[in-house]
Scaffold this active site. Structure first.
Site, PDB file in Angstrom:
ATOM      1  N   THR A 160     -50.140  36.781  99.934  1.00  0.00           N
ATOM      2  CA  THR A 160     -49.789  36.912 101.348  1.00  0.00           C
ATOM      3  C   THR A 160     -50.927  36.511 102.278  1.00  0.00           C
ATOM      4  OG1 THR A 160     -50.357  39.262 101.197  1.00  0.00           O
ATOM      5  CG2 THR A 160     -48.048  38.679 100.976  1.00  0.00           C
ATOM      6  N   TYR A 191     -62.522  39.899 105.560  1.00  0.00           N
ATOM      7  CA  TYR A 191     -61.123  39.579 105.853  1.00  0.00           C
ATOM      8  C   TYR A 191     -60.397  39.008 104.639  1.00  0.00           C
ATOM      9  CZ  TYR A 191     -57.032  37.010 107.342  1.00  0.00           C
ATOM     10  OH  TYR A 191     -55.744  36.527 107.428  1.00  0.00           O
ATOM     11  N   GLY A 207     -48.322  32.639 107.612  1.00  0.00           N
ATOM     12  CA  GLY A 207     -47.829  31.878 106.472  1.00  0.00           C
ATOM     13  C   GLY A 207     -47.163  30.585 106.915  1.00  0.00           C
TER      14      GLY A 207
END
Length: 497
Positions: free
Chosen positions: A382, A406, A442
């Protein structure tokens, strides 16, 4: 247990009432004089309080890994392999162990093809682990605190005098923590003067990010990848104390994984909706999240947006793709027949967004460990894409900077072999009076560049809101010189907490 040599690490705990404490006040008391500490909290699905919060300070060992130190999991596994943990009834399986983060860029140790020479604008270690032998478990169900430390046995030959001395050491550690928690005084974080309305600067900007989207779509058309998740990072100058930011963040955006990790030279504050990996009793869990909408202004609008999200062909296709990737990652280390999707495509709601979420699990194969499972799943599809390795290569070629914390992992590797880590999204890193925020979207065949940029901005909104409101509050307090903040706090903790 010592004489029978059942194990060499035995938890010992004392329970005290928590009716006059919150996780925030308990943490502030416990960590006041420490340079390294942590607080983990949870609100399941963004709406239901998790049973436990965990906190600790003053680790007995700190391991820091830089660019040339190799796979940090090798060192971590060797350290924890020395421990034969003795489980005790009536207490959580996380009573101590290694707490910290593994940065996204550690993927080069697990997938060497992704290695690149990259700029490092923040300058963080690849990973840091704090080994905590004494922690505090906040049981919200029974409103008690369990202060836990550990008896370290040298085996069945350990004499009576040595046993007594070790037990006294453990009791002294527990008593010291209880004394801090029982104090009438709650020390507050020192807050420097604040300058409001400092701009947040993106490392790529809207035009740069939209160019990422167009280039990745070309690779999708060419068949190189199916999806990729490029990101943008914002940097903002602030003198807001990181824990004051976390206090607001936990109120603005209650999440399954809320964490504050103080690593002396920098701090990590996050409210992540997404598990990376959990391993407990040889069962591996991962919870892919893909598909996003803003929250509605009314319950009716919120429900309509949820229905629209679940009915969106693009969002559904993207999510199913990442569920399949999660299943494949789990299947690499688990018994194939045990791998299953426990829940497919349900909606979870958070302060500013809602997501489609699925749950995948499997039982570890013989000869495989939780560390193998971590390597297999890290980083999550993801925050990378599919096929994962090729997507990561293309993302690095576009971003050309280390991601740091991150999209990596924050969490713990317990003495008990339990692992629980969150993906470091909706996460802020504070260093040198600058806060860094990062988010991605995405990208698939029919992605619209402007819409994908806007999605990254939406995902950053809860952190931006928390920062702005906290800065405004403390700035106003400094101007008016009002009463101490702990019990005169205009933005209070959520009522469930």
């Amino acid at each position: 247990m010592v004489i029978s040599d059942t194990g060499n690490v035995i938890p010992v705990f004392q329970s005290i009432s928590a009716d006059m404490l919150t996780p925030v006040s308990a943490y502030l008391k416990l960590a006041h004089s420490s340079t390294h500490s942590f607080l983990f909290e949870s609100v399941a699905g963004g709406e239901k309080l998790g049973r436990y919060s965990f906190m600790g300070a003053d680790p007995y060992k700190i391991q820091t890994f830089g660019e040339y130190d190799g796979d940090p999991l090798i060192t971590l596994e060797k350290e924890l392999d020395q421990i034969r943990y003795v489980p005790i009834p009536g207490i959580n399986k996380f009573t101590g162990g290694a707490i910290g983060y593994i940065g996204y860029d550690c993927v080069r140790y697990f997938e060497p093809k992704t290695a690149r020479d990259l700029d490092d604008p923040i300058g963080l270690p690849d990973a840091i682990f704090m080994y905590c032998d004494t922690i505090v478990i906040f049981d919200h169900l029974h409103r008690v605190l369990q202060v836990v430390s550990h008896f370290h046995s040298t085996g069945s030959s350990m004499g009576t005098a040595a046993i007594s001395a070790e037990y006294e050491r453990v009791v002294a550690s527990i008593s010291a923590a209880v004394a801090k928690l029982s104090s009438d005084h709650t020390p507050l974080p020192p807050q420097k003067p604040l300058l409001l309305n400092q701009p947040a600067v993106s490392n790529v900007g809207q035009l740069g990010y939209e160019s990422f989207v167009r280039k990745l779509k070309e690779h999708i058309i060419d068949g190189d990848i199916i999806q990729a998740v490029p990101s943008q990072r914002q940097a903002k100058k602030t003198t807001l104390h990181p824990f004051n930011a976390y206090r607001k963040l936990r109120s603005v955006n209650p999440s399954p994984y809320m964490f504050y990790v103080d690593l002396k030279d920098f701090q990590i504050a996050g409210a992540s909706p997404e598990m990376l990996i959990k391993v407990e009793d040889d069962i591996v869990y991962t919870h892919p999240i893909a598909g996003t909408r803003k929250r509605g202004k009314t319950p009716e609008e919120d429900q309509a947006l949820a229905a629209d999200l679940l009915g969106d062909i693009k969002e559904r296709a993207e999510h199913i793709m990442l569920v399949d990737l999660g299943r494949n990652d789990v299947n690499r280390v688990c018994e194939p027949k045990s791998v299953k999707v426990d829940s497919l495509m349900h909606i979870e709601r958070y302060s500013h967004v809602m997501h489609i979420v699925s749950n995948v699990s499997g039982k570890l194969r013989q000869g495989k460990t939780g560390f193998d499972a971590f390597r297999s799943i890290f980083p999550a599809g993801t925050v990378s894409g599919a096929p994962k390795v090729k997507a990561m290569e293309l993302i690095y070629d576009l971003e050309r900077e280390k991601r740091g914390v991150y999209a990596g992992a924050v969490g713990y590797f317990a003495y008990s072999k339990t692992i629980d880590t969150a993906i470091a999204i909706r996460t802020m890193v504070f260093k040198d009076d600058t806060v860094y925020l990062q988010a991605g979207a995405g990208i698939v065949y029919d992605s619209v560049p402007t819409s994908e940029w806007e999605e990254t901005v939406t995902k950053l909104r809860s952190n931006v809101t928390a920062l702005e409101q906290a800065e405004q509050y403390y700035h106003t307090h400094q101007q008016t010189e009002s009463k101490p903040l702990l019990f005169n706090y205009r933005f209070t903790e959520p009522s469930i907490l």
